[in-house]
Scaffold this active site. Structure first.
Site, PDB file in Angstrom:
ATOM      1  N   SER A  53       0.829  -1.209   0.000  1.00 24.90           N
ATOM      2  CA  SER A  53       0.000   0.000   0.000  1.00 24.90           C
ATOM      3  C   SER A  53       0.864   1.261   0.000  1.00 24.90           C
ATOM      4  CB  SER A  53      -0.932   0.001   1.207  1.00 24.90           C
ATOM      5  OG  SER A  53      -0.171  -0.142   2.394  1.00 24.90           O
ATOM      6  N   HIS A  54       2.124   1.136   0.393  1.00 19.22           N
ATOM      7  CA  HIS A  54       3.013   2.297   0.398  1.00 19.22           C
ATOM      8  C   HIS A  54       4.202   2.122  -0.536  1.00 19.22           C
ATOM      9  CE1 HIS A  54       0.725   2.975   4.125  1.00 19.22           C
ATOM     10  NE2 HIS A  54       0.862   4.239   3.795  1.00 19.22           N
ATOM     11  N   ASP A 194      -7.863  -0.506   2.372  1.00 22.10           N
ATOM     12  CA  ASP A 194      -8.581  -1.752   2.629  1.00 22.10           C
ATOM     13  C   ASP A 194     -10.083  -1.583   2.426  1.00 22.10           C
ATOM     14  OD1 ASP A 194      -6.265  -3.168   3.164  1.00 22.10           O
ATOM     15  OD2 ASP A 194      -6.292  -2.660   5.288  1.00 22.10           O
TER      16      ASP A 194
END
Lengths: 343, 343
Positions: A53-54, A194
């Protein structure tokens, strides 16, 4: 540079090559060489450690904010030495990570001399994971705690409308016989990413994650995304921690609260323009006992009562594999990155 | 000294008189005058503020630990100045609060000079609420964060057996137009006292509070008390915070982890023998903006989105009433205290 993988749809790239590719992308999109170097290392490390996600997922947002002129990719952070244990940095509207890098040696020196030191960054954009900001201190035998506020999307406990950001807290501590103990947790009950994934997959969320546009509790991820908001984790306790993150990251540093900037004036802007605090402690000034031996003992005891995975363990395992076998990306993603580097 | 209340079953006592009564009790039960002064002020303040679980309810436990010889009521804390921003205190097996008092002026001086300072207390017994340890710093315009570990009763997330203590975190920050923002939260999902009350009243608990003696989730408070244990608040996040509290309070200070002391060797012992950390920040070194004005703005905005009560508000309201009208105790409780002061 990147080598073809067995599969037709994935390709493998070394950590060094991914870092270099990302560095070129940032430079091509208007950052200074130093900002490109720092952001590329950060983003490639997240991808390497399975912190997807990063990782490269964020590149689009970085470039969008740069193109919008919302964040200054050429900013030169201004470091101010204001006390034996206090360093202030004005990031000058640039990214938080280069601001931290500019002050890091000074903060470590102060922490080792004074026993503890604080780095207060303001006027900064933080669009990455928080663990990369604390882990390096623990790798040098120091204990580090960091908080950063973000942008309004979390409803304070007992309130009706969002105010706080996802406001993560990260902590890192060395241990004798292993990689540092590191955690990085949003103070929201769930990450925005999410919620998006659940919406795409048509799944309902567990209760307590968010509210709809009317402030009513909902398990429907689409209702959260459509004008709703997230809740803090752990009820009033997580909410109090999120408030603490606002106070330290904004009120203390002189940065913006999560609700104080208006990205709508700058179409394409995606990076929150706030502040960040990092507190660094030298445990050698502490007990006189070896801290790392003691933290190792805690880990041993946690394993002894049945906790199999320590915070950070999954990242370290993925890191080991990525460094040995390369980082696996979809061929599409890698092509897109290569195209961006050529722009 | 105490005046009769209208009701036959309650009596009212002034804060000053309750403090003096408790001071006499501690002295009569073997503490030094200074320890008695500090503990009495702490305990009376909790009762004054409606923090009943840490008010006169605790006296029995204090005296039991003193009688057992488990805690040294005469201990003279040893303050060590180890850096421009680091103070260490060996509480010498006594209570944590007198140890903090002995070092407080030095810590404040260091925080104001260096910008931040840390107080690491070890070999100490903490049997009180944590907010009284941080609020006074905020009353002086400083920001304070404290953690203290306690005794094994919380199962780490993903584990089968208890290891951590209830391990609270407390934070205090000044604000311009009101009492400081202060929170004090256990990192366990529920306080032990609340489990006991539910058991007495025959009530089931909400899910997620604890496990039975076999490590299975239960809502039955009796099953928790009968060899079971508590869970951390907020799942893996609260568990990580509890771990951080262990690392800071024990590994950093040189104190015991929550699982490292054996009270069974000292019948009557009730006070956890661990360590405590207090971090104090001078916000004047921060933004150049007035911190208290900025925190006031955050409070305004929190009210604006519908959060009616700030952390600490209930205590301040009860405090005001207690100072105006006196502290209401049951006649039985007050008689018991008076008898203890005459022993």
């Amino acid at each position: 540079m990147p080598s073809m993988h067995d599969s037709q749809t994935t390709r493998t790239i070394s950590f060094a090559d991914l870092t270099e590719l990302l560095r070129q992308i940032f430079v091509r999109h208007g950052t200074s060489p130093e900002v490109a170097r720092v952001l590329a290392a950060n983003c490639a490390a997240a991808e390497r450690d399975g912190s997807h996600s990063h990782g490269i997922f964020r590149i689009k947002g970085y470039l969008s904010s740069l193109a919008a002129g919302w964040v200054d990719g050429q900013a030169e952070p201004k470091v101010e030495d204001v006390g034996a244990a206090f360093v202030r940095v004005d990031a000058m509207g640039g990214f938080a990570q280069p601001a931290m890098q500019a002050a890091k040696a000074l903060v470590i020196e102060k922490a080792r001399n004074a026993g503890i030191a604080i780095l207060a960054i303001r006027n900064s954009h933080h669009f990455a994971a928080l663990w990369p900001d604390v882990e390096p201190f623990a790798q040098e035998g120091l204990v580090a705690l960091s908080v950063v506020n973000s942008m309004t999307c979390v409803v304070p406990h007992g309130a009706q409308k969002p105010l706080f950001g996802t406001n993560p807290i990260a902590f890192a501590a060395p241990r004798a016989d292993g990689q540092p103990i590191v955690f990085d947790m949003a103070t929201s009950a769930i990450a925005h990413g999410d919620v998006q994934i659940a919406a795409r997959e048509g799944r309902m969320l567990a209760p307590g994650m968010g509210v709809d546009r009317n402030g009513m509790p909902t398990k429907d991820p689409k209702a959260i995304l459509d004008g709703g908001a997230l809740l803090p984790f752990g009820g009033y306790k997580g909410s109090a921690l999120s408030m603490m993150v606002e106070l330290l990251s904004a009120a203390l540093t002189g940065g913006n609260f999560s609700f104080e900037f208006d990205m709508s004036t700058s179409p394409g802007a995606q990076t929150p323009w706030t502040g960040q605090v990092i507190i660094v402690i030298d445990p050698d000034k502490g007990s006189g006992q070896a801290f790392a031996e003691r933290s190792e003992e805690l880990v041993r005891q946690m394993h002894g009562v049945g906790q199999q995975r320590m915070p950070g363990d999954r990242r370290y395992r993925q890191r080991e594999q990525s460094l040995k076998e390369g980082i696996v990306l979809s061929a599409d993603d890698l092509e897109r990155l290569e195209a961006l580097a050529r722009v």
